[in-house]
Scaffold this active site. Structure first.
Site, PDB file in Angstrom:
ATOM      1  N   GLN A  80       0.550  12.345  -6.753  1.00 55.91           N
ATOM      2  CA  GLN A  80       0.239  11.136  -7.235  1.00 55.91           C
ATOM      3  C   GLN A  80      -1.142  11.315  -8.022  1.00 55.91           C
ATOM      4  OE1 GLN A  80      -0.279   7.481  -4.799  1.00 55.91           O
ATOM      5  NE2 GLN A  80      -1.725   6.660  -6.255  1.00 55.91           N
ATOM      6  N   CYS A  86       0.873   4.205  -6.453  1.00 60.16           N
ATOM      7  CA  CYS A  86       1.593   4.757  -5.048  1.00 60.16           C
ATOM      8  C   CYS A  86       3.019   3.918  -4.893  1.00 60.16           C
ATOM      9  CB  CYS A  86       0.715   4.514  -3.893  1.00 60.16           C
ATOM     10  SG  CYS A  86       0.209   2.853  -3.644  1.00 60.16           S
ATOM     11  N   HIS A 158      -2.183   2.163   0.729  1.00 55.80           N
ATOM     12  CA  HIS A 158      -1.537   3.127   0.180  1.00 55.80           C
ATOM     13  C   HIS A 158      -0.010   3.077   0.839  1.00 55.80           C
ATOM     14  CE1 HIS A 158      -0.785   6.994  -1.798  1.00 55.80           C
ATOM     15  NE2 HIS A 158      -0.267   7.827  -0.680  1.00 55.80           N
ATOM     16  N   ASP A 173       4.234  11.549   0.517  1.00 51.27           N
ATOM     17  CA  ASP A 173       3.163  11.182   0.320  1.00 51.27           C
ATOM     18  C   ASP A 173       2.249  11.879  -0.876  1.00 51.27           C
ATOM     19  OD1 ASP A 173       0.366  10.064   0.059  1.00 51.27           O
ATOM     20  OD2 ASP A 173      -0.072  10.185   2.224  1.00 51.27           O
TER      21      ASP A 173
END
Length: 219
Positions: A80, A86, A158, A173
């Site tokens: 990211q 996100c 997040h 992630d």
């Protein structure tokens, strides 16, 4: 391109999938991540997504996890780099790693993106997404429909995804350098296995209650 902060809930995520041309699945809220709260999740569930606050405790834990990333050509991962993306990143991680179970419209912008980036590195995929106007526009259109529209500099949450990839429970992630493999899982136990990892996030934040989870289910 500027990405608008998105309110993360099933309604927003389902709208996002519609704009990206993805079918065969829908998102639903989890009542909680304790074992007795998971029976209401529709089956089959292919991915679980967790929204949580970014705290110093979490950042310290992530630093300790830096050497635990793994993966391979069978796992699709991207970094990211676009601020406030996100929610879309987690959705892309979920869809990309179970795409053989889903359907795509003929002009699906996400399917085109996944084909274009199939053989790229995680960093190059990030650059490609950051500059993908069609996906960014879809994200921003959905984000503006949300009831809660925080200022970009006030966002401190997040969103990550957990997916069953070939019988392994992976955590995705975009802020990390790769996915984390949490071990073996199977379709029947995936929700419980992923929820157990989610409980670990909550247990590390003793005074924090701002967590929510979304199940990504086939339909």
């Amino acid at each position: 391109m500027e990405w608008t902060p998105m309110e993360i809930n099933p309604e927003m995520l389902n709208k996002m999938m519609g704009k990206l041309g993805v079918g065969g699945c829908h998102c639903v809220d989890l009542l909680g991540v304790e074992d007795d709260q998971l029976s209401a999740v529709p089956k089959p569930c292919c991915a679980l997504m967790l929204l949580f606050p970014l705290t110093q405790q979490h950042e310290s834990f992530r630093a300790q996890q830096a050497d635990e990333v793994s993966g391979g050509s069978h796992v699709y991962f991207l970094k990211q780099t676009a601020v406030n993306s996100c929610g879309t990143i987690a959705l892309v991680h979920a869809i990309a790693n179970i795409k053989d179970k889903l359907t795509f419209d003929g002009d699906s912008v996400l399917n085109a993106f996944l084909k274009e980036t199939a053989n790229m590195s995680a960093d190059d995929r990030a650059k490609c997404l950051e500059n993908n106007k069609a996906i960014c526009d879809a994200h921003n259109e959905v984000a503006k429909e949300g009831q809660c529209q925080p200022e970009a500099d006030e966002v401190n949450f997040h969103f990550i995804a957990f997916v069953n990839v070939n019988g392994q429970l992976y955590e995705f992630d975009g802020k990390m350098n790769g996915p984390v493999n949490h071990g073996a899982t199977k379709e029947e136990s995936f929700v419980a296995d992923a929820a157990k990892v989610c409980r670990g996030f909550m247990e590390r934040e003793k005074d924090e209650v701002r967590f929510s989870a979304v199940a990504f289910c086939q339909c």
